[in-house]
Design a protein around this motif. Structure first.
Motif, short mmCIF file in Angstrom:
data_model
loop_
_atom_site.label_atom_id
_atom_site.label_comp_id
_atom_site.label_asym_id
_atom_site.label_seq_id
_atom_site.Cartn_x
_atom_site.Cartn_y
_atom_site.Cartn_z
N LYS A 335 0.80 -1.12 -0.01
CA LYS A 335 0.17 -0.19 0.02
C LYS A 335 0.74 1.30 0.17
CE LYS A 335 -3.87 -2.19 2.47
NZ LYS A 335 -4.80 -1.98 3.63
N ILE A 336 2.12 1.18 0.05
CA ILE A 336 3.04 2.28 0.17
C ILE A 336 3.88 2.40 -1.16
CG2 ILE A 336 5.03 3.31 1.43
CD1 ILE A 336 4.00 1.41 3.73
N VAL A 337 4.31 1.11 -1.78
CA VAL A 337 5.11 1.09 -2.83
C VAL A 337 4.46 0.41 -3.96
CG1 VAL A 337 7.50 0.35 -3.92
CG2 VAL A 337 7.32 1.54 -1.34
N ARG A 338 4.37 1.03 -5.05
CA ARG A 338 4.26 0.33 -6.19
C ARG A 338 4.78 -0.09 -7.43
NH1 ARG A 338 -1.66 0.62 -6.71
NH2 ARG A 338 -2.59 0.96 -4.54
N ASN A 339 4.82 -1.01 -8.11
CA ASN A 339 5.58 -1.60 -9.15
C ASN A 339 4.82 -1.50 -10.56
OD1 ASN A 339 8.06 -2.32 -7.68
ND2 ASN A 339 7.17 -4.55 -7.37
N ARG A 340 5.35 -0.86 -11.19
CA ARG A 340 4.74 -0.52 -12.54
C ARG A 340 5.59 -0.78 -13.76
NH1 ARG A 340 -0.03 2.72 -12.12
NH2 ARG A 340 -0.09 3.60 -10.08
N CYS A 341 4.97 -1.07 -15.06
CA CYS A 341 5.80 -1.68 -16.12
C CYS A 341 6.25 -0.41 -16.70
CB CYS A 341 5.01 -2.16 -17.38
SG CYS A 341 5.67 -2.53 -18.82
N ILE A 371 9.35 -0.34 -12.56
CA ILE A 371 9.63 0.96 -12.03
C ILE A 371 8.95 0.92 -10.60
CG2 ILE A 371 9.23 3.34 -12.05
CD1 ILE A 371 9.16 3.26 -15.12
N THR A 372 9.77 1.29 -9.68
CA THR A 372 9.34 1.12 -8.01
C THR A 372 9.40 2.56 -7.80
OG1 THR A 372 10.19 -1.07 -7.83
CG2 THR A 372 9.49 0.29 -5.85
N SER A 373 8.13 3.05 -7.19
CA SER A 373 7.87 4.27 -6.50
C SER A 373 7.06 4.34 -5.45
CB SER A 373 7.57 5.37 -7.61
OG SER A 373 6.10 4.91 -8.32
N PHE A 374 6.94 5.44 -4.76
CA PHE A 374 6.06 5.58 -3.78
C PHE A 374 4.91 5.88 -4.22
CE2 PHE A 374 10.11 7.12 -1.08
CZ PHE A 374 9.73 6.22 -0.22
N ASP A 375 3.65 5.34 -3.70
CA ASP A 375 2.27 5.75 -3.77
C ASP A 375 1.45 5.51 -2.76
OD1 ASP A 375 0.12 6.10 -5.37
OD2 ASP A 375 -0.06 4.29 -6.51
N LEU A 376 1.48 6.89 -2.00
CA LEU A 376 0.82 6.99 -0.60
C LEU A 376 -0.51 7.59 -0.99
CD1 LEU A 376 3.93 7.83 1.32
CD2 LEU A 376 2.58 5.77 1.68
N GLN A 377 -1.66 7.21 0.18
CA GLN A 377 -2.74 7.82 0.28
C GLN A 377 -2.47 8.73 1.74
OE1 GLN A 377 -5.25 8.20 -2.08
NE2 GLN A 377 -3.93 7.41 -3.13
N LEU A 401 9.24 12.30 2.54
CA LEU A 401 9.73 11.36 3.68
C LEU A 401 11.24 11.50 4.02
CD1 LEU A 401 7.72 8.27 2.19
CD2 LEU A 401 7.10 9.84 4.19
N GLY A 402 11.98 12.18 3.20
CA GLY A 402 13.21 12.50 3.09
C GLY A 402 14.22 10.93 3.02
N CYS A 403 13.68 10.23 2.26
CA CYS A 403 14.51 9.10 1.69
C CYS A 403 13.84 8.63 0.31
CB CYS A 403 14.37 8.04 2.77
SG CYS A 403 12.59 7.39 2.94
N LYS A 404 14.80 7.83 -0.35
CA LYS A 404 14.48 7.04 -1.61
C LYS A 404 13.63 5.84 -1.38
CE LYS A 404 17.68 9.47 -4.54
NZ LYS A 404 18.98 9.22 -5.35
N VAL A 405 13.11 5.16 -2.36
CA VAL A 405 12.28 3.96 -2.12
C VAL A 405 13.33 2.78 -1.56
CG1 VAL A 405 11.10 2.14 -3.45
CG2 VAL A 405 10.73 4.49 -3.85
N ASP A 406 14.43 2.69 -2.22
CA ASP A 406 15.28 1.53 -1.86
C ASP A 406 15.91 1.64 -0.45
OD1 ASP A 406 16.71 3.88 -2.50
OD2 ASP A 406 18.44 2.91 -3.42
N GLN A 407 15.99 3.02 0.07
CA GLN A 407 16.31 3.32 1.37
C GLN A 407 15.37 2.92 2.45
OE1 GLN A 407 17.41 7.51 0.71
NE2 GLN A 407 19.67 7.14 0.80
N PHE A 408 13.96 3.38 1.87
CA PHE A 408 12.89 3.06 2.80
C PHE A 408 12.53 1.48 3.09
CE2 PHE A 408 8.33 2.20 3.21
CZ PHE A 408 7.86 2.95 4.19
N LEU A 409 12.84 0.96 1.97
CA LEU A 409 12.58 -0.75 2.03
C LEU A 409 13.59 -1.26 3.30
CD1 LEU A 409 12.04 -1.48 -1.62
CD2 LEU A 409 10.22 -1.38 0.17
N THR A 410 14.71 -0.42 3.36
CA THR A 410 15.66 -1.22 4.54
C THR A 410 15.27 -0.76 5.89
OG1 THR A 410 17.09 0.85 4.33
CG2 THR A 410 17.54 -1.19 2.61
#
Length: 471
Positions: A335-341, A371-377, A401-410
């Motif tokens: 619900k936070i990160v979405r993968n798209r073609c 492509i992985t990116s944030f997608d928040l409501q 958020l002050g961070c990129k997706v790959d940083q957030f995932l850690t």
């Protein structure tokens, strides 16, 4: 093929040859140049005028026509029709073309010949679209080059200066058509230029420049974020001022709007996806729009503005000083990160496979990626109320958020919760776009264009200054 004039025997462009006596041809205009004047060698001190256009009467055949004559005749003839009109040409001179010399400056055509139109011998008639069969009008949506013979914008960007000066084909969507700007040259000739911003699945903004009135008028008919174009034979150059590659419409260029090809249909799906998700609103050149937003609203005032929106093409842009009252960064990662073609921009399944049939019908998957990116409501709250389910995504979310997706995932769950409460406790200065959307909550979509911690003094001054808060 077309119901345009009873009693006339038209010669198909395919059957033209120089020995025909007083031929009549018809076709749809698919390209056109501006009128130009030249010194008349036979009459010292006077000028001859000319312009050219390209007509098509079948999917496989099109030809260039050149009109020559006095200024009044040529300008009047040129102004009588545009790209997309059907014309009948009676008694043109059919002449063998010098392929190497002429196609250096004119559109490449499959015909061995060209048509010469003179004021004395030829007649050009224009027919309204209602008099033309749909099969002829459909030719406006067929590119003059093979549908797969094009560079993507990422190809151009990645090849960089190796393409400098080359003439290539481009398939892209129209992001923005700029205002035409007038200029005067050093020899006092007046001209216009217009910048068109293009985008595709891989590049969010790429500049194409139109220098002539015909291409500018054509560009002004395109609908931003809806129109897809196949531009045959545009020149690519490296622009030192922009420090990037740009495309230029030249006399060889023929632009097909909304081409009826598989590749264009896939890109059209991306365009629609962008429009529904607001992806384009988070890209870099939206910062120019952000800087132009000055109206400050309360949440209550935004809700009133929303009720006044008439259709999906209208939108409200504004600033609100509010708290992020809901920010579920510690929820399920799906619900936070979405993968798209990367090609069609649609959501992909758990196995990272695009299931969109048109996208997978493409012969090569070499350019596809995930492509992985944030997608928040998020919810926005101030002292007057709450806006629910606002979209915070992409680069704007990364900045907030002050961070990129790959940083957030850690991050650990504890770190995500700490991040959440840090942001929830701060008043933010939020630039947003609000527009009608069938997929949005209550038919409304709110997209955050910028979200940063607000300066307390600035927030208090803006909120208390009546002139800045729209009623």
């Amino acid at each position: 093929m077309a119901c345009i004039s009873s009693g006339k025997n038209f010669v198909a462009l395919l059957d033209l040859h120089p020995n025909l006596s007083r031929p009549s041809v018809f076709g749809i205009v698919i390209g056109k140049t501006d009128v130009r004047g030249f010194p008349d060698r036979k009459n010292f001190g006077s000028e001859r005028y000319t312009f050219s256009f390209t007509i098509r009467d079948s999917p496989a055949y099109f030809i260039n026509a050149f009109a020559w004559g006095k200024e009044e005749y040529i300008k009047s003839l040129s102004e009588s029709f545009r790209v997309g009109d059907c014309v009948i040409i009676e008694n043109p001179l059919v002449q063998t073309k010098d392929t190497e010399r002429e196609e250096k400056f004119n559109p490449t055509t499959p015909s061995y010949y060209k048509l010469l139109i003179s004021e004395v011998h030829s007649v050009v008639q224009i027919r309204a679209s209602c008099e033309v069969e749909p099969s002829l009008l459909s030719l406006l949506h067929l590119p003059t080059k093979e549908s797969h013979d094009y560079y993507s914008l990422s190809d151009i960007v990645e090849n960089g200066q190796s393409l400098d000066g080359k003439v290539i084909n481009v398939l892209a969507a129209v992001r923005l058509v700029g205002e035409p700007k007038c200029f005067t040259t050093s020899d006092r000739r007046k001209g216009q230029r217009c910048e068109v911003k293009l985008f595709d699945e891989s590049v969010s903004s790429f500049t194409m420049i139109c220098w002539d009135n015909e291409s500018i008028q054509l560009a002004e008919s395109w609908v931003p974020r809806e129109t897809v174009i196949f531009a045959s034979d545009v020149r690519i150059n490296y622009d030192n001022f922009r420090n990037s590659m740009v495309a230029t419409v030249i006399s060889k260029t023929i632009i097909t709007a909304n081409p009826d090809t598989q590749e264009a249909n896939i890109l059209s799906c991306c365009v629609r996806e962008y429009g529904e998700t607001g992806v384009l609103d988070e890209e870099s050149d939206e910062q120019a729009r952000v800087q132009s937003i000055v109206d400050v609203y309360t949440v209550r005032q935004l809700k009133v503005k929303a009720s006044q929106l008439e259709d999906k093409t209208s939108a409200v842009f504004g600033i609100v000083y509010a708290y992020l009252s809901t920010l579920n960064v510690d929820a399920d990662i799906g619900k936070i990160v979405r993968n798209r073609c990367s090609r069609c921009r649609r959501l992909i399944n758990e196995s990272n496979t695009c299931t969109y049939c048109f996208c997978n019908d493409m012969s090569s998957d070499s350019n596809k990626s995930v492509i992985t990116s944030f997608d928040l409501q998020v919810d926005l709250t101030d002292h007057t109320g709450t806006l629910h389910s606002c979209n915070l995504s992409g680069n704007v979310a990364q900045e907030a958020l002050g961070c990129k997706v790959d940083q957030f995932l850690t991050l650990t769950e504890e770190q995500k919760t700490a991040l959440k409460w840090t942001l929830l406790l701060e008043r933010s200065k939020i630039y947003l776009k609000m527009f009608l959307s069938p997929s949005g909550r209550n038919g409304l979509r709110v997209t955050l264009l910028s979200c940063k911690t607000a300066d307390p003094v600035e927030a208090n001054q803006s909120m208390s200054r009546p002139g800045n808060i729209c009623n």
